[in-house]
Every structure is written in C-alpha cells, then in structure tokens.
Design a protein around this motif. Structure first.
Motif: not given
Length: 485
Positions: A88-93, A103-107
């Motif tokens: 979630q930390l990565t998804c939060d930028g 691509v893996f991260t975004g999708l």
C-alpha cells in the motif's frame, strides 16, 4: 472449498494506445497508457464489472513489434513470482518504482483500489546468463534475456495470480515462444475458471483447445491485435465463430488501429455475440455485459447500444483490410430464382448447398458464388503452414473471383433459404462464420449450426438474409498443420 459459478459482469476494452516508442521514453509511453487504463478500470468497476480485459500491445503500442530485441528491451517489464502484490505504501506513491516494474506496480494498485480482476498484455523480460540452461525457459539467448508477449492477471486484492506467454507469434522477432506451451488457468471468486490465449493463438489447437478438451475450461480471455481479413477472418467473425462452435465464453479485447485493419472486440458465448463493437470511428471503447453460465444461457438479441449501426465510414479509409486469395478455390455461380442445389468439391472436401436467392424484378443484383477449398495455407510470413477446409457463400460483383467480398458489393440479392454442409475431415473443429456488407455480424439466430450423424456439419439460415457478404463453414484440421513455432 469449491465456489459455485454465478453470472458475472465482464468489461473488454477496444483500445487505441497513445505514445511513440520512437520519440518517447519507455516510462512516458507506458505511463500514458497506464494512466488511461487506470481511468478505464475505475469506470468498469463503477459499472459493477468483475473483470476487465485489455488488448495485445495496449501498453506499448503495436510499433514495439517493429523494433529489434535490444531496441525493444527498455520497454519490457519484469514481474515477480505469482501471488505477489504491491505494498500500500507503494500504491500511495511513497516509494520510487523502477522503470521495468511500473506496469506490475500500476496494475496491482489499480486492481486493489477498484476491487476488480485486471488482465493486460505487456512485453515481459526474464534476464539470464547467455547459454545457460534455465529449467523453466530453456537455453538463455546470446543477448542475455528471454523476452515474451505476456498476459498478466491481477485479482481484486492486487495480487498477480496468473501469467500467460504467447505461443504463436505473428511477425514478432523481438519475442520468443515458451519452450513448453503455457496452459494457464486462473480461478475467480465468482466461481469461473478462465483460460488464456493471445491473438494468433486462436488459429491453433494449443493452448486454448487443450484447456477446453482436456481440462473442461469454457471461459477464455483473448487480448489481440487482430487484422481484419475478408471474406472469412475479420476479428468479430473469428471471435463469434470460435465461441459459437465450442459453446464457450470469450472475452475478446482488440487493439484499435483502423488504418491497419485492427478493429472488433466483444463478449461472446454459445449463442453468439452478447455485445460487441466493430467500427473504424469508435476509438477506445468499453463493452460491458452480464455473462451467465454457458449451459443455460438462452439465445438473446445482441445489445444494440454497443453496436454502431449507422456508421458511414465503415468501408472507407481509414479502415484497412486484407483479402484472402480465393483463386485456388473451386467456385461456381449461384442462380437466382427457384430453389436450387449446388454441389462442389475441392480435393477431399465436398460441399452441398440447398438455396433460394431472389432479386427484385427489373433490378440487377450482385451475384453470390459458392467456394470450396481443402488444403494448406501459409500464414504469419511463412512461419506457419496450416490446413483448412472451407465451404462458403460469398457476394461478388461479377464472375471474376477478385471481385468477391469487396466494398463495391452493394446491390445484394436476398438469400431466402440456405442449407450449407460439407464432409469435413474433423467435424469437431468447424467454425460457423458470417459477416454483412456493413462488416457487422448477422442478427442473432440467423444461422443454426447442425452436426449430423455421419460426421457432416451444416449451417442453416433460419430467416431470409438481405445483406450477407459472406457465410461459411471454416474447418481446421489441426493435426495436419506444419507448425514451426
């Protein structure tokens, strides 16, 4: 514990990518299209979709296939092991993401954020030591990497749950086929197990028919960048024919580039198209439909709001088109007037047509011709030699076969009755195909497929047909293919 299958809502995207691999960085090209995917995923989720499918080359543009292996490499992506998801930390930028993992991260983040299954196609790279043998991939190429055209699947929690590497490449020297065909199946929380294939794979027995016949898989994901070919292999023809004959569900997402002949996406089941789009002026388009169980899904009308019935651009540029060479086929003219029977053979295949065609008095109608063929056809720039058998009725402007299935076929006679059959060598693999002069599918219920006791297969018109450009039975004897994948 088994999950009982229920109806589900599917979304497929006909997508027109943005960006240039010649003038922009990989992060820019992939980033633009990922942002577009993010919006489409959110929209599909807001409509209640359980799963969304994107096309082949949608993230990189099709021009990636024109690059050399080394030139394309910066656009390729690395993927972790199955069941991995982004934090979630990565998804939060709050974490920097390497270019080869965006691509893996975004999708992963988009799937989690919208609680939807996401299927996308992307170039995959697996770095290796030249000449070293890899258990999964074979001997490492001299340039130090395995490169695949891969479909990746994320579940509602953003976990990477499946990957399929394309088996039958079509003029794609930057990629390689897996040493052993991927027979990829992934489960869902709505009780449906999906198999996967990509574009040209649909012309072959593996992987999809192996999954269908040996594992009982009846739902399939199909990202593609299909180029329309008349009279029997436009995208929507092939998609519907494959699903109808097998009684399977097909979620087909096509690349949208009309100038190159690439249009046509849809959702299909045993009765044909549930919903589809095929128009050069549609641009990026989302198709959403409720999908039921194959066995008890009743015949229904195709959803009219998803089809551009009144497009005037359909036969005009920018819609490119390939044409099959019919000069080697046996053919004969069909006579308008009273009911007739035509019988025509080519090598070991004989086709019989019981028909009635009418043309209004004092009018000159374009003619129909019966075509029959049994033999080999070379595809994919000579890479594949496949065996086909064909019984087909095609509209032509004159007796020259070069005039058949062309844009100037305008004043069609009406087919009042049609019963087309042939003694195909493999009755289990004969696909009913049809297309109208406006390059749309015939209305649902127009043609009934029958398999007779002696192994013959037939296609019968259940109502008069006033605008049929081509109707056919397209047989594939897979065991006779010369496949040099």
């Amino acid at each position: 514990m088994c999950t009982t299958a229920r109806s589900y809502k599917a979304a497929v995207i006909e997508y027109s990518p943005t960006g240039s691999v010649f003038s922009q960085t990989p992060a820019e090209v992939l980033g633009q299209n990922l942002n577009n995917y993010n919006q489409l995923i959110a929209e599909a989720a807001s409509l209640g979709a359980d799963i969304i499918v994107f096309p082949e080359y949608g993230l990189t543009t099709l021009t990636l296939s024109s690059l050399s292996r080394l030139a394309a490499r910066p656009f390729l992506q690395q993927f972790p092991s199955i069941n991995t998801s982004v934090s979630q930390l990565t998804c939060d930028g709050n974490k920097t993401v390497p270019d080869n993992e965006i691509v893996f991260t975004g999708l992963s983040c988009y799937a989690r954020r919208n609680a939807i299954y996401v299927v996308a196609n992307v170039g995959e790279i697996v770095v290796c030591l030249p000449g070293q043998n890899d258990t999964e991939n074979g001997v490492c190429p001299e340039d130090g990497a395995f490169q695949y055209s891969s479909n990746v699947v994320f579940d509602r929690n953003g976990a990477l749950i499946a990957r399929y590497r394309k088996t039958h490449l079509f003029l794609e020297p930057l990629f390689q086929s897996p040493v052993i065909t991927d027979l990829t199946v992934f489960p869902t929380d709505f009780g449906v197990n999906f198999g996967m294939m990509t574009c040209f794979d649909i012309m072959f027995y593996d992987p999809a028919l192996v999954l269908y016949y040996q594992q009982g898989i009846k739902n399939f994901i199909f990202p593609t960048a299909w180029v329309d070919e008349l009279p029997f292999l436009t995208a929507i023809q092939k998609q519907e024919a494959w699903a109808r004959f097998l009684g399977a569900t097909l979620l087909a997402s096509n690349y949208h580039l009309p100038a190159n002949g690439q249009i046509g996406s849809g959702i299909y089941d045993a009765a044909g198209a549930i919903s589809y789009v095929s128009s050069p002026d549609s641009g990026t388009r989302m198709i959403v439909a409720q999908v039921g169980n194959n066995e008890d899904n009743p015949r229904r009308e195709v959803c009219p709001n998803e089809i551009l019935q009144n497009s005037t651009a359909r036969w005009m540029e920018p819609h490119g088109m390939l044409y099959e060479d019919l000069t080697n086929y046996s053919n004969m003219e069909l006579i308008a007037g009273v009911a007739q029977t035509a019988f025509l053979c080519h090598d070991d295949l004989c086709c019989q047509l019981n028909y009635s065609i009418s043309c209004p008095a004092n009018e000159i109608c374009d003619q129909y011709r019966l075509f029959t063929y049994s033999g080999f056809r070379t595809l994919g720039g000579g890479v594949y030699t496949v065996f086909i058998q064909l019984c087909g009725v095609v509209a032509c402007t004159d007796q020259n076969v070069q005039s058949c299935a062309k844009p100037d076929v305008i004043n069609l006679a009406q087919i009042d009755a049609l019963d087309l059959s042939g003694n195909f060598s493999s009755a289990r693999q004969v696909y009913p195909t049809s297309i109208t002069k406006d390059l749309q599918l015939l209305p649902a219920g127009s043609l009934d497929l029958s398999i007779y006791g002696d192994g013959a297969i037939g296609l019968i018109a259940s109502l008069p047909l006033s605008d049929a450009l081509a109707i056919g039975l397209y047989g594939r004897a897979y065991s006779k293919d010369i496949d040099r994948k």
